[in-house]
Design a protein around this motif. Structure first.
Motif, mmCIF file in Angstrom:
data_model
loop_
_atom_site.group_PDB
_atom_site.id
_atom_site.type_symbol
_atom_site.label_atom_id
_atom_site.label_comp_id
_atom_site.label_asym_id
_atom_site.label_seq_id
_atom_site.Cartn_x
_atom_site.Cartn_y
_atom_site.Cartn_z
ATOM 1 N N GLN A 128 0.622 -4.437 1.420
ATOM 2 C CA GLN A 128 1.418 -5.313 2.126
ATOM 3 C C GLN A 128 0.706 -5.264 3.869
ATOM 4 N N LEU A 129 1.178 -3.916 4.238
ATOM 5 C CA LEU A 129 0.867 -3.640 5.882
ATOM 6 C C LEU A 129 -0.698 -4.287 6.117
ATOM 7 N N ARG A 130 -1.601 -3.636 5.061
ATOM 8 C CA ARG A 130 -3.217 -4.145 4.956
ATOM 9 C C ARG A 130 -3.067 -5.682 5.521
ATOM 10 N N GLN A 187 4.919 -16.699 5.535
ATOM 11 C CA GLN A 187 6.402 -17.017 4.255
ATOM 12 C C GLN A 187 4.961 -17.913 2.818
ATOM 13 N N GLU A 188 3.969 -18.060 3.324
ATOM 14 C CA GLU A 188 3.044 -18.449 2.806
ATOM 15 C C GLU A 188 2.438 -17.169 1.934
ATOM 16 N N LEU A 192 3.789 -11.618 0.744
ATOM 17 C CA LEU A 192 4.218 -10.304 2.031
ATOM 18 C C LEU A 192 5.305 -10.864 2.357
ATOM 19 N N ARG A 193 6.141 -12.186 1.524
ATOM 20 C CA ARG A 193 7.354 -12.737 1.984
ATOM 21 C C ARG A 193 8.442 -11.411 1.658
ATOM 22 N N GLY A 201 10.377 -3.487 1.246
ATOM 23 C CA GLY A 201 8.665 -2.909 1.334
ATOM 24 C C GLY A 201 9.659 -1.602 2.269
ATOM 25 N N ARG A 202 10.258 -1.216 2.505
ATOM 26 C CA ARG A 202 10.852 -0.031 3.000
ATOM 27 C C ARG A 202 10.051 1.252 2.174
#
Lengths: 202, 424
Positions: A128-130, A187-188, A192-193, A201-202
């Protein structure tokens, strides 16, 4: 109403003391080394955030410091040394915005560090971060610079405007445009949303 | 206050940087605007995630090298030293190497095979203070790229539970153990690996006189000529396992010859030599067995496309782009309709788009590559190159169309991210 807590301001970088600057101006090698070590991480961080995984990051870091050392006589102490150095970083990075940089590619499947540990959450988080970083890297340069300096690097709007030699109003507009673009891209992407949701994601 | 003004000040508000008047105005707006409250919260979350983006740490040795290099350049009056020709060639070189490398891998040696049997020659393992760069090599840039997780053609970062066999055009077979980080760089006759951490097992083929093969690990440099050995590094402890051949270990206290089946451990300034466990040697040998003699690369026949490729590659590596382009054109002219011609067209397109600065010619070359290879890796690279060439020609509509074509054919391709940006 959603609860919005204040973000602690990134503490200002250690101010390079006047005496250190003066010693550098006098050509003291030890002082130059000290100044280099003091600000190396900051310079690399800004360059990397502006340029992504640029293959010439070390060369660019070198360029920034050489320009810094050579221009020390023009540093009059009106701004924090870190802000002044950021301006050199931005100038250096702007010359390389056209470069094509390969996106990071994961070569191997990572597994858990500890036996029995489920690697998926940390892998997902890393991925996700990447991808979030890639979205920032894909922003148009003007928006990216304003966003990185203000939002990620923690410069105030006024400092960012000073670094970019632009008005605060223009910087604010660019930050807003960058924010919108990032949010739209996030959002897309269904993966990642969740980052936009509380405690994701924490 | 309007929404747009609040939006641009979201992070400043969260950091409490706004003055009292602005803070009051923004808060008043937030009281009545639910959309801005949501945006504000999202901006804060994104900011927190972005701050969490990991940045690679810089090791002390690399920081020292970079600092001293910077100070030396300051004295020299140069902002940055010259880079490798292949690095300056950038993506063109990378793609050309990727394509032509498939063919060239069979003929990787720049000069005739060395005389004598394939027995390994002597090797030297030196452990001086700072890593001494080999002639013609600048260690930092490629090293930096790898340490930061960039994977270019000659440079890989490996993590995970399984090892990986690296197919690098270095006249050597390599095996990288899990969680190893290694960078690769190459000059004309010198090959250098930087072992950041982990273990690299290498079978180095006998090399021509004048060429060098180096593995740098921390403050130790291992220079090799034809042998099977492994270098492992964990922080400042460096270990050399010698399975075949001979090496000389040089440390500040003197030299020590190593024979096959020995292990040298250098830690805390002390070098110790001990027998290499048989199981370890057997495992390494099984991992990289000696190649049968019949697989030795033959010299490509004169007039073959491979011979032209060798010429083109040599010229490209040396920065002689025009000469390289001429060789690629020769392949196209002499072997029309073949895979070699399509590969040459692709490499030519990259040269035109990169160092030769002729985007129109690049576009033409990419079209020829596409015509020759309607699918596969060349097709993918040519489609991406076509979009870049059109962008360089400032044709936005056609650029978008070309990028969309790439994404249609290769939605998960290596350039998909870049193409998505171009397609917008």
């Amino acid at each position: 109403m959603e609860v919005v807590s204040p973000i602690p301001r990134t503490p200002p970088q250690p101010h390079a003391g006047d005496s250190l600057i003066d010693r550098c101006r006098a050509g003291d090698r030890r002082a130059l080394r000290e100044l280099f070590d003091l600000h190396l991480e900051r310079v690399r961080r800004i360059l990397r955030r502006l340029l992504g995984n640029h293959p010439d990051l070390d060369d660019l870091t070198q360029t920034v410091f050489i320009e810094c050392f050579r221009s020390l006589h023009s540093y009059r102490g009106e701004a924090l040394f870190g802000t002044w150095l950021s301006r050199i970083c931005v100038r250096t990075a702007q010359r390389r915005f056209g470069d094509r940089v390969r996106a990071p590619v994961s070569l191997e499947v990572c597994t858990a560090d500890e036996p029995g540990e489920d690697p998926r959450p940390s892998l997902e988080r890393r991925d996700q971060l990447r991808r979030l970083g890639a979205i920032v890297s894909a922003l148009p340069p003007k928006l990216r610079v304003a966003y990185v300096l203000h939002v990620i690097e923690g410069h105030t709007l006024n400092e960012t405007a000073a670094i970019l030699s632009r008005s605060t109003a223009l910087v604010t507009l660019r930050v807003r445009a960058a924010q919108r673009e990032i949010e739209r891209r996030v959002q897309e992407d269904p993966g990642l949303r969740p980052l936009l949701e509380p405690e994701a994601g924490r | 206050m309007r929404c747009r003004r609040v939006e641009g000040r979201a992070v400043a508000l969260l950091r409490e940087e706004l003055d009292a008047v602005e803070t009051l105005a923004v808060n008043a707006h937030l009281e009545v605007c639910a959309a801005c409250r949501v945006r504000l919260a999202r901006a804060g979350r994104l900011q927190a995630h972005l701050e969490a983006l990991p940045l690679p740490a810089l090791g002390a040795a690399r920081r020292d090298r970079l600092r001293e290099r910077t100070l030396a350049a300051l004295d020299d009056g140069a902002a940055a030293g010259p880079s490798f020709p292949w690095r300056r060639l950038g993506a063109a070189a990378g793609v050309a190497a990727l394509v032509a490398g498939l063919v060239l891998w069979l003929w990787p040696r720049p000069s005739p095979p060395p005389p004598g049997p394939a027995a390994p020659g002597p090797a030297a393992v030196a452990a001086p203070g700072p890593v001494a760069p080999s002639p013609g090599l600048r260690p930092a840039p490629v090293h930096a790229a790898c340490a930061e997780g960039v994977w270019t053609t000659p440079c890989r970062r490996v993590t995970g539970a399984t090892g990986v066999r690296a197919d690098l055009p270095a006249a050597a077979d390599l095996w990288l153990e899990p969680d190893s980080v290694v960078a690769f760089e190459r000059a004309a006759a010198a090959t250098r690996f930087h072992l950041e951490r982990g273990r690299i097992l290498a079978r180095v083929h006998p090399r021509p006189a004048g060429s060098s093969f180096v593995v740098a690990a921390g403050d130790m440099v291992v220079t090799v000529r034809g042998t099977l050995f492994a270098v492992a590094r964990r922080e400042q402890r460096v270990q050399v396992d010698l399975v075949e051949g001979t090496v000389t270990v040089t440390v500040p206290t003197g030299d020590r010859a190593l024979a096959a089946g020995q292990r040298a451990v250098f830690a805390a300034g002390q070098l110790e030599v001990e027998p290499l466990a048989a199981a370890r040697a057997a495992a390494d040998l099984a991992r990289l067995p000696a190649a049968p003699a019949s697989t030795a690369a033959p010299t490509p026949p004169a007039g073959s496309p491979e011979r032209y490729y060798r010429r083109a590659e040599a010229a490209r590596r040396a920065g002689r782009s025009a000469e390289a382009a001429q060789a690629y054109r020769g392949i196209r002219r002499l072997f029309p309709g073949t895979a070699a011609a399509a590969n040459a067209s692709l490499a030519l397109g990259d040269l035109y788009l990169g160092p030769l600065h002729r985007p129109a010619a690049a576009l033409h070359s990419y079209d020829e590559a596409l015509a020759g290879r309607p699918a596969g890796a060349v097709h993918e690279e040519a489609l991406a190159g076509r979009a870049r060439a059109l962008r360089a020609l400032a044709r936005p509509d056609q650029t978008r169309a070309a990028a969309a074509a790439y994404l249609r054919h290769h939605p998960a391709g290596i350039h998909s991210q870049e193409m998505r940006a171009l397609a917008r």
